[in-house]
Each structure stands twice: as C-alpha cells, then as structure tokens.
Design a protein around this motif. Sequence first.
Motif, PDB file in Angstrom:
ATOM      1  N   TYR A  11       3.009  64.567 -67.329  1.00  0.00           N
ATOM      2  CA  TYR A  11       3.184  63.170 -67.724  1.00  0.00           C
ATOM      3  C   TYR A  11       2.534  62.976 -69.092  1.00  0.00           C
ATOM      4  O   TYR A  11       1.420  63.452 -69.308  1.00  0.00           O
ATOM      5  CB  TYR A  11       2.505  62.228 -66.729  1.00  0.00           C
ATOM      6  N   LEU A  18      -0.541  65.246 -69.299  1.00  0.00           N
ATOM      7  CA  LEU A  18      -1.236  65.685 -68.083  1.00  0.00           C
ATOM      8  C   LEU A  18      -0.307  66.621 -67.318  1.00  0.00           C
ATOM      9  O   LEU A  18       0.759  66.200 -66.852  1.00  0.00           O
ATOM     10  CB  LEU A  18      -1.576  64.450 -67.240  1.00  0.00           C
ATOM     11  N   VAL A  20       0.738  68.177 -64.281  1.00  0.00           N
ATOM     12  CA  VAL A  20       0.490  67.881 -62.859  1.00  0.00           C
ATOM     13  C   VAL A  20       0.963  69.023 -61.947  1.00  0.00           C
ATOM     14  O   VAL A  20       0.230  69.460 -61.072  1.00  0.00           O
ATOM     15  CB  VAL A  20       1.170  66.559 -62.445  1.00  0.00           C
ATOM     16  N   SER A  39      -5.943  66.844 -52.374  1.00  0.00           N
ATOM     17  CA  SER A  39      -6.751  65.657 -52.631  1.00  0.00           C
ATOM     18  C   SER A  39      -5.956  64.665 -53.474  1.00  0.00           C
ATOM     19  O   SER A  39      -4.890  64.992 -53.998  1.00  0.00           O
ATOM     20  CB  SER A  39      -8.053  66.060 -53.322  1.00  0.00           C
ATOM     21  N   SER A  40      -6.487  63.464 -53.576  1.00  0.00           N
ATOM     22  CA  SER A  40      -5.825  62.422 -54.336  1.00  0.00           C
ATOM     23  C   SER A  40      -5.654  62.872 -55.783  1.00  0.00           C
ATOM     24  O   SER A  40      -6.580  63.414 -56.381  1.00  0.00           O
ATOM     25  CB  SER A  40      -6.683  61.159 -54.256  1.00  0.00           C
ATOM     26  N   GLY A  41      -4.463  62.697 -56.317  1.00  0.00           N
ATOM     27  CA  GLY A  41      -4.204  63.088 -57.702  1.00  0.00           C
ATOM     28  C   GLY A  41      -3.756  64.534 -57.855  1.00  0.00           C
ATOM     29  O   GLY A  41      -3.554  65.003 -58.975  1.00  0.00           O
ATOM     30  N   SER A  42      -3.597  65.251 -56.753  1.00  0.00           N
ATOM     31  CA  SER A  42      -3.249  66.668 -56.859  1.00  0.00           C
ATOM     32  C   SER A  42      -1.746  66.900 -57.096  1.00  0.00           C
ATOM     33  O   SER A  42      -1.323  68.046 -57.260  1.00  0.00           O
ATOM     34  CB  SER A  42      -3.711  67.431 -55.604  1.00  0.00           C
ATOM     35  N   GLY A  43      -0.962  65.841 -57.087  1.00  0.00           N
ATOM     36  CA  GLY A  43       0.460  65.997 -57.416  1.00  0.00           C
ATOM     37  C   GLY A  43       1.401  65.949 -56.226  1.00  0.00           C
ATOM     38  O   GLY A  43       2.596  66.237 -56.358  1.00  0.00           O
ATOM     39  N   LYS A  44       0.882  65.540 -55.070  1.00  0.00           N
ATOM     40  CA  LYS A  44       1.711  65.510 -53.855  1.00  0.00           C
ATOM     41  C   LYS A  44       2.915  64.574 -54.021  1.00  0.00           C
ATOM     42  O   LYS A  44       4.052  64.955 -53.743  1.00  0.00           O
ATOM     43  CB  LYS A  44       0.872  65.052 -52.642  1.00  0.00           C
ATOM     44  N   SER A  45       2.630  63.349 -54.450  1.00  0.00           N
ATOM     45  CA  SER A  45       3.726  62.382 -54.589  1.00  0.00           C
ATOM     46  C   SER A  45       4.693  62.806 -55.685  1.00  0.00           C
ATOM     47  O   SER A  45       5.906  62.626 -55.552  1.00  0.00           O
ATOM     48  CB  SER A  45       3.174  60.987 -54.899  1.00  0.00           C
ATOM     49  N   THR A  46       4.139  63.374 -56.755  1.00  0.00           N
ATOM     50  CA  THR A  46       4.993  63.854 -57.847  1.00  0.00           C
ATOM     51  C   THR A  46       5.990  64.875 -57.306  1.00  0.00           C
ATOM     52  O   THR A  46       7.199  64.790 -57.573  1.00  0.00           O
ATOM     53  CB  THR A  46       4.131  64.492 -58.956  1.00  0.00           C
TER      54      THR A  46
HETATM   55  P1  ADP Z   1      -1.129  62.447 -55.276  1.00  0.00           P
HETATM   56  O1  ADP Z   1       0.085  61.890 -54.624  1.00  0.00           O
HETATM   57  O2  ADP Z   1      -1.464  63.842 -54.835  1.00  0.00           O
HETATM   58  O3  ADP Z   1      -2.315  61.542 -55.121  1.00  0.00           O
HETATM   59  P2  ADP Z   1       0.321  62.008 -57.745  1.00  0.00           P
HETATM   60  O4  ADP Z   1       1.440  62.976 -57.697  1.00  0.00           O
HETATM   61  O5  ADP Z   1       0.624  60.599 -57.440  1.00  0.00           O
HETATM   62  O6  ADP Z   1      -0.880  62.558 -56.842  1.00  0.00           O
HETATM   63  O7  ADP Z   1      -0.339  62.057 -59.205  1.00  0.00           O
HETATM   64  C1  ADP Z   1      -0.790  63.246 -59.805  1.00  0.00           C
HETATM   65  C2  ADP Z   1      -1.406  62.920 -61.154  1.00  0.00           C
HETATM   66  O8  ADP Z   1      -0.405  62.455 -62.049  1.00  0.00           O
HETATM   67  C3  ADP Z   1      -2.454  61.819 -61.092  1.00  0.00           C
HETATM   68  O9  ADP Z   1      -3.475  62.131 -62.008  1.00  0.00           O
HETATM   69  C4  ADP Z   1      -1.688  60.596 -61.538  1.00  0.00           C
HETATM   70  O10 ADP Z   1      -2.548  59.663 -62.153  1.00  0.00           O
HETATM   71  C5  ADP Z   1      -0.687  61.158 -62.520  1.00  0.00           C
HETATM   72  N1  ADP Z   1       0.588  60.390 -62.549  1.00  0.00           N
HETATM   73  C6  ADP Z   1       1.407  60.183 -61.484  1.00  0.00           C
HETATM   74  N2  ADP Z   1       2.512  59.494 -61.858  1.00  0.00           N
HETATM   75  C7  ADP Z   1       2.365  59.263 -63.190  1.00  0.00           C
HETATM   76  C8  ADP Z   1       3.170  58.600 -64.165  1.00  0.00           C
HETATM   77  N3  ADP Z   1       4.357  58.039 -63.845  1.00  0.00           N
HETATM   78  N4  ADP Z   1       2.696  58.558 -65.452  1.00  0.00           N
HETATM   79  C9  ADP Z   1       1.507  59.124 -65.783  1.00  0.00           C
HETATM   80  N5  ADP Z   1       0.721  59.767 -64.907  1.00  0.00           N
HETATM   81  C10 ADP Z   1       1.122  59.848 -63.634  1.00  0.00           C
END
Ligand code: ADP
Length: 234
Positions: A11, A18, A20, A39-46
């Motif tokens: 991103y 960043l 991810v 953990s939170s921020g590890s890229g799961k949702s991404t």
């Molecule tokens: P998780 O679901 O594991 O908590 P995310 O996949 O949501 O993690 O996010 C991984 C990292 O990418 C985090 O640091 C988050 O802040 C960043 N991030 C997620 N989506 C975006 C975006 N659209 N733009 C910029 N940074 C993003």
Amino acid sequence: MLEIHNLHKSYPIGESSLHVLKGIDLKVDQGEMVAIMGSSGSGKSTLLNIIGMLDEADSGEYILDGLPIKNLTEKKAAVYRNKFLGFIFQSFNLINYKNALENVALPLYYQGMKRKERNELAMFHLEKVGLANWAHHLPKELSGGQNQRVAIARALAANPKLLLADEPTGALDSKTSHEIMEFIQQLNDEGKTILMVTHEEDIANMCKRIVRLRDGVIVEDKFVEQVRLKQQYV
Ligand code: ADP
Ligand code: MG
C-alpha cells in the motif's frame, strides 16, 4: 478450488509504501475449512480481500476455480464474485433499513432473479439459519448472533462455491461465537469450502487447517484435529 503463487501486495504511504504481503503461496481444495491467523496488521484481511476479488495483488498468480484472476474489468470481477463467492464480515454489513428477508434477497435481485423467486429462495435460506420467524424484522430488532445468521443466509443465497469470512465472530460473545462456528462447520460438512480470518485460537481450532501469517509471509500451514462442540448429525 484456489491457488496462489508468490503473491505480493503493497500500500502506498506518502512517498514510500508498506509491503503487506511478501510472497504468499497457498492452495485450498474443495471442501476445506481453513483459518487464516496472525496478529493485527499482519495482512489477513488484505489476503482475504484479494481472494475475494475486492482488491488486487501487485504481482503473483491467483487462480480461482481454474480461472486466472488478473486484469478483470470491474464488471467481470462482479460476475465472478457473484457466481463463486459468498462473504461474511465481522460487522455483518446488513442494510439497516431492510428487513432480514430483503437483505438475504438483495444479491438475488442483483442477479436479475424475479421477486417471487428470490423471496422464496431467501426464505429457504432464512429457514436454514433458523430465522424464518424473524424474516420481517430489521437488523436493529435482532441480536448480534441473529444478524450474523442473516448475513450467512445472504452469503449463501446465490449458492457460492467458496465462503469467505473476515473475523465472523469478532463482534460476538463467546457462546454466540461458538454457535455461529457450529453452523459454519455444518455448512462445511455439507461440502461448502470455507476460508476464514480470525485471531482467536479457539475459533481457528474449530477449522480443519490453520495458516499463520507473520510479517507478510506464511510461517505455518498445518492440518488440525477439528474441535466439535457437540455431536453433529448430518
Ligand atoms: P489484518 O487484517 O491482519 O489486521 P490488514 O490486512 O487489514 O491486516 O492490514 C495489513 C496492513 O496494511 C496494516 O498495517 C494496515 O494498516 C495496512 N492497510 C490495510 N489496508 C490499507 C489500505 N487500503 N491503505 C493503506 N494501508 C492499508
Ligand atoms: Mg483484518
């Protein structure tokens, strides 16, 4: 069902970026029930959003049901999403001025199904999640667990091959979480492929396989003995 090779995603953050996902390899077969942990921020949702075609990787390969997912137009992506994928979210994402039946019927409306047919099918799915008597209630009149059931019925309405869930129990108390998980296990017993993101160990242990993400790579990928809370009769 799906295959991912050397997937990367960054991103932009101001001038820099960043990184991810740093080279993800993942293969999921039909009938699996997989938890993605980290953990939170590890890229799961991404990762889940890329799998769900809600977001696109920067590089690497993603093949869904034999079909390479790359450079699809928004319209084509929507067609594949509707055909292959069902989504469940932590916050349910129901439309608050539509009742349970209307929420479940909405994806069928977008598929062009006629009103009578889509209402019948929506009712069938509401019955399946045990909410037939709540069909005409609004989300604010339902409990969290009931709303997540409506969301599951909506996700199932178009009979997707793959069900994607991002922290589906994240907003629920532990008893309700386990009820929802038992229901998702039942769907898996019936053959639905499930991929869910969670950071709770007890929820992950109710799946059949656990994939752990750390610093953008998969650090563990193992099949586990699935925890069942009570005997199921399928
Ligand atoms: P998780 O679901 O594991 O908590 P995310 O996949 O949501 O993690 O996010 C991984 C990292 O990418 C985090 O640091 C988050 O802040 C960043 N991030 C997620 N989506 C975006 C975006 N659209 N733009 C910029 N940074 C993003
Ligand atoms: Mg997340």
